[in-house]
Scaffold this motif. Structure first.
Motif, PDB file in Angstrom:
ATOM      1  N   UNK A 138       2.642  -0.342 -16.786  1.00 48.09           N
ATOM      2  CA  UNK A 138       1.330  -0.584 -16.181  1.00 48.09           C
ATOM      3  C   UNK A 138       1.336  -1.813 -15.285  1.00 48.09           C
ATOM      4  N   UNK A 139       0.584  -1.730 -14.215  1.00 47.09           N
ATOM      5  CA  UNK A 139       0.357  -2.879 -13.340  1.00 47.09           C
ATOM      6  C   UNK A 139      -1.085  -3.357 -13.454  1.00 47.09           C
ATOM      7  N   UNK A 144      -9.512   4.738  -6.848  1.00 45.17           N
ATOM      8  CA  UNK A 144      -9.441   4.092  -5.527  1.00 45.17           C
ATOM      9  C   UNK A 144      -8.175   3.252  -5.389  1.00 45.17           C
ATOM     10  N   UNK A 145      -7.789   2.588  -6.475  1.00 45.83           N
ATOM     11  CA  UNK A 145      -6.573   1.760  -6.431  1.00 45.83           C
ATOM     12  C   UNK A 145      -5.359   2.650  -6.181  1.00 45.83           C
ATOM     13  N   UNK A 156      -2.861   2.397  -3.029  1.00 42.33           N
ATOM     14  CA  UNK A 156      -1.507   1.861  -3.255  1.00 42.33           C
ATOM     15  C   UNK A 156      -0.517   2.883  -3.779  1.00 42.33           C
ATOM     16  N   UNK A 157      -0.948   4.098  -3.993  1.00 37.00           N
ATOM     17  CA  UNK A 157      -0.058   5.109  -4.570  1.00 37.00           C
ATOM     18  C   UNK A 157       0.070   4.933  -6.070  1.00 37.00           C
ATOM     19  N   UNK A 179       1.869   2.096  -7.968  1.00 32.95           N
ATOM     20  CA  UNK A 179       1.108   1.270  -8.905  1.00 32.95           C
ATOM     21  C   UNK A 179       0.742   2.105 -10.133  1.00 32.95           C
ATOM     22  N   UNK A 180       1.096   1.608 -11.316  1.00 35.46           N
ATOM     23  CA  UNK A 180       0.730   2.323 -12.545  1.00 35.46           C
ATOM     24  C   UNK A 180      -0.580   1.754 -13.092  1.00 35.46           C
ATOM     25  N   UNK A 181      -1.539   2.644 -13.217  1.00 36.99           N
ATOM     26  CA  UNK A 181      -2.882   2.195 -13.578  1.00 36.99           C
ATOM     27  C   UNK A 181      -3.305   2.883 -14.869  1.00 36.99           C
ATOM     28  N   UNK A 182      -3.853   2.107 -15.775  1.00 36.72           N
ATOM     29  CA  UNK A 182      -4.372   2.675 -17.016  1.00 36.72           C
ATOM     30  C   UNK A 182      -5.867   2.409 -17.055  1.00 36.72           C
TER      31      UNK A 182
END
Ligand SMILES: Cc1cc2nc3c(=O)[nH]c(=O)nc-3n(C[C@H](O)[C@H](O)[C@H](O)COP(=O)(O)OP(=O)(O)OC[C@H]3O[C@@H](n4cnc5c(N)ncnc54)[C@H](O)[C@@H]3O)c2cc1C
Ligand SMILES: Nc1ncnc2c1ncn2[C@@H]1O[C@H](COP(=O)(O)O)[C@@H](O)[C@H]1O
Lengths: 250, 322
Positions: free
Chosen positions: A111-112, A48-49, A53-54, A1-4
């Motif tokens: 990004x997700x 935490x995400x 979820x990696x 999961x790509x998180x910004x």
């Protein structure tokens, strides 16, 4: 999961505000800049995400070069990469210009999920997250105090007057954090060491057209000298009488 | 050519938000200065029945989107509908209340219509045909005056600040709006009701701090709140300690309130707490420490043990009312 996660450096909540001689900003001397408290919550939720979820967390800041200190703190908390869009004088900048710059930077990333704070405690605008989501053409749920995130969707709760809304949206999506979502962690010593080696991109940018013009900044009028009605329980009756007969508010 | 003023009147389950009438009143004053019509947009499951509520407010036109599908607020859908109302009315000013809904919908509209937005305004004036808004920054430690430079000027206003006034008796024209389709695949909205009185709208707020000593003692401040019909607030110290829910926190990282009367019990008055309540019209502080900073901004103070003072106040209020 790509998180910004979008993070702003803001004057600490303890700051005693003084108007600068230019009349449209505040004095910078002695002001300590911290991570916007709501963005700290957003960072925690992002980490935490990732833990669930990696993937990776990229922290994105638009702000003066001094903001890099707080970006390091975010990396020390557990973000993986940083992008610093360097620009002076964004503290009270118009949200549409801020969102434009943030969105064009995010458009270059994968990004997700995007996390923001619900508002920045300097300008108190409460605008950037929704503007950003519109520019990126993704759904947004703002001011959330609870989130259940899967790889496909997010179910978020937001407080409304006298109740709660539960909103479910598909990813990619943006969420802005309200207090209560989590308790942000402190950076650990190994975290602080590791932060020094994490990818840190810096880029000079300039704000585009602003849709608002600040004409002046003023301090609130001083409050009138208060009045001690009395001491101890004997004063309670007198206070109630004053509120009814003099202030006429009960 | 944009003209006049459009108000987003907020409703939930057929109840109009009282502060929306504050927005309508402000809208009427602005329209008298800048010209054009005063219109209102209402969106929801029971919105058409609300149009009669605007008769006494000098409203020319009410745009209505009514459908069971719109029972709950859905930012994406509501903003698409409100955008349609804007394109029909072509107003130069759009006003919403800075409520949970208004704070969410206004930036969506502003972005999709490429307009300037001033949020949480506490003052609005017109100069050279343009809106000049006063809004708090740094949690009310300062105020900025801003001019909105776009053709469409959007404002959200803080509840409880602008007065609400009826004027005349009009028969507003009713115009129906398209409901439209959902854009994003999943988006389910559900309201979970709670019985809590609403902090940001209450005209009296009773707040408790660490001086209450523990969660089991908050009945003391709740009884005062009940006697006054007030909402209940809290300092961050007691929220962080888990004594009270986050939704009750008043201050820089909590709610901003500006009630007619704010009663702080056992709250020291830290700068971050003051930021959330210093614009209250009358402030009462009850604290056993005469040096507590809260007394510096309190209109009236009692130095004493709140466990003795507050029950006496409740008694005195009950005597007044009986
Ligand atoms: C980034 C940041 C954001 C913050 N945001 C907020 C915010 O939004 N809201 C907020 O409130 N705080 C906020 N704070 C915290 C703030 O700095 C204070 O710590 C907090 O407000 C203190 O809460 P309090 O007044 O209940 O507790 P204390 O400061 O401990 O005060 C308790 C008071 O109760 C009095 N007292 C004790 N017993 C009695 C009695 N029996 N009768 C009468 N009086 C009694 C004492 O004299 C004392 O004055 C923030 C802090 C930071 C760093
Ligand atoms: N200069 C900035 N850099 C990075 N993120 C920002 C910036 N300004 C605002 N944001 C994000 O948008 C949120 C709301 O800010 P605002 O709309 O300005 O009150 C903040 O909590 C941040 O997550």
């Amino acid at each position: 999961m790509n998180i910004v996660v979008c993070m702003k450096s803001v004057p600490s909540s303890e700051t005693k505000v003084k108007v600068d001689s230019d009349g449209v900003s505040i004095e910078q001397t002695d002001v300590v800049y911290e991570i916007n408290p709501y963005d700290e919550i957003a960072i925690e939720e992002a980490i935490r995400a990732k833990e669930a979820h990696g993937g990776k967390v990229t922290v994105l800041t638009l702000g003066p070069s001094t903001a890099s200190q707080n970006i390091r703190k975010a990396l020390a908390m557990g973000c993986d990469e940083a992008v610093h869009l360097i620009c002076e004088n964004v503290e009270l900048a118009d949200s549409s210009a801020v969102a434009e710059l943030l969105s064009s930077s995010i458009k270059e990333m994968e990004f997700d999920v995007i996390f923001c704070g619900k508002k920045a405690i300097d300008c108190d605008n409460h605008q950037v997250p929704n503007r950003l989501a519109q520019l990126l053409d993704i759904p947004a749920v703002t001011a959330i105090f609870n989130l259940v995130l899967t790889t496909e969707s997010g179910s978020a709760k937001r407080e409304i007057e006298g109740g709660t809304e539960l909103v479910t949206v598909n990813l990619p999506a943006l969420f802005s954090a309200e207090k209560g979502l989590n308790e942000p962690r402190y950076a650990s010593l190994p975290g602080i060491m590791a932060a020094k080696k994490k990818p840190f991109e810096e880029r000079q940018v300039s704000l585009g057209d602003e849709k608002l013009t600040i004409l002046s900044i003023e301090l609130p009028p001083p409050t009138a000298e208060g009045r001690i009605v009395g001491e101890g329980p004997e004063a309670a009756g007198e206070l109630v009488r004053i509120l009814r007969e003099e202030a006429k508010i009960i | 050519m944009s003209q006049g003023v459009l108000i987003f009147a907020e409703q939930r389950e057929g109840d109009l938000k009282p502060a929306s009438l504050e927005a309508v009143t402000l809208g009427r004053e602005l329209k008298n200065q800048i010209g054009g019509d005063l219109s209102v947009a209402v969106i929801g499951a029971k919105s058409s029945s609300l149009s009669s509520e605007f008769k006494q407010y000098g409203v020319d036109r009410v745009y209505v989107a009514e459908s069971e599908e719109l029972k709950y607020y859905d930012g994406e859908r509501y903003s698409a509908i409100l955008t349609e109302a804007v394109s029909k009315a072509q107003p130069s000013v759009l006003i919403a209340v800075a409520s949970a809904m208004g704070k969410d919908i206004a930036p969506r509209i502003a972005s999709s219509l490429d307009a300037g937005l001033a949020t949480d305004c506490t003052g609005v004036e017109v100069s050279g045909g343009k809106i000049i808004a006063t809004r708090p920054v740094y949690a009310g430690k300062a105020f900025v005056k801003v001019r909105i430079d776009t053709d469409l000027q959007i404002l959200t206003i803080r509840p409880n600040v602008f007065p609400q006034k009826t004027e005349g008796d009009t028969d507003p024209e009713v115009v129906e709006l398209q409901i439209g389709k959902k854009k994003y695949p999943v988006s389910e909205v559900q309201n979970i009701k709670s019985e809590r009185p609403e902090l940001t709208e209450a005209s009296i707020v009773v707040s408790g701090g660490r001086g209450l000593g523990g969660p089991e003692n908050f009945h003391v401040t709740e009884e005062l709140a009940d006697a006054l019909g007030a909402a209940v607030g809290a300092s961050r110290a007691v929220v962080d300690a888990g004594w009270r829910p986050h939704s009750e926190q008043v201050g820089q990282t909590g709610k901003t309130v500006s009630p007619n009367l704010y009663i702080a019990c056992g709250i020291s008055g830290a700068i971050q707490h003051l930021a959330g309540m210093s614009s209250s019209k009358v402030i009462v502080a009850i604290n056993k420490d005469p040096e507590a900073p809260i007394f510096k901004i309190a209109t009236y103070g009692i130095v004493g043990d709140l466990f003795e003072v507050v029950p006496k106040m409740v008694e005195a209020i009950k005597n007044l009312n009986s």
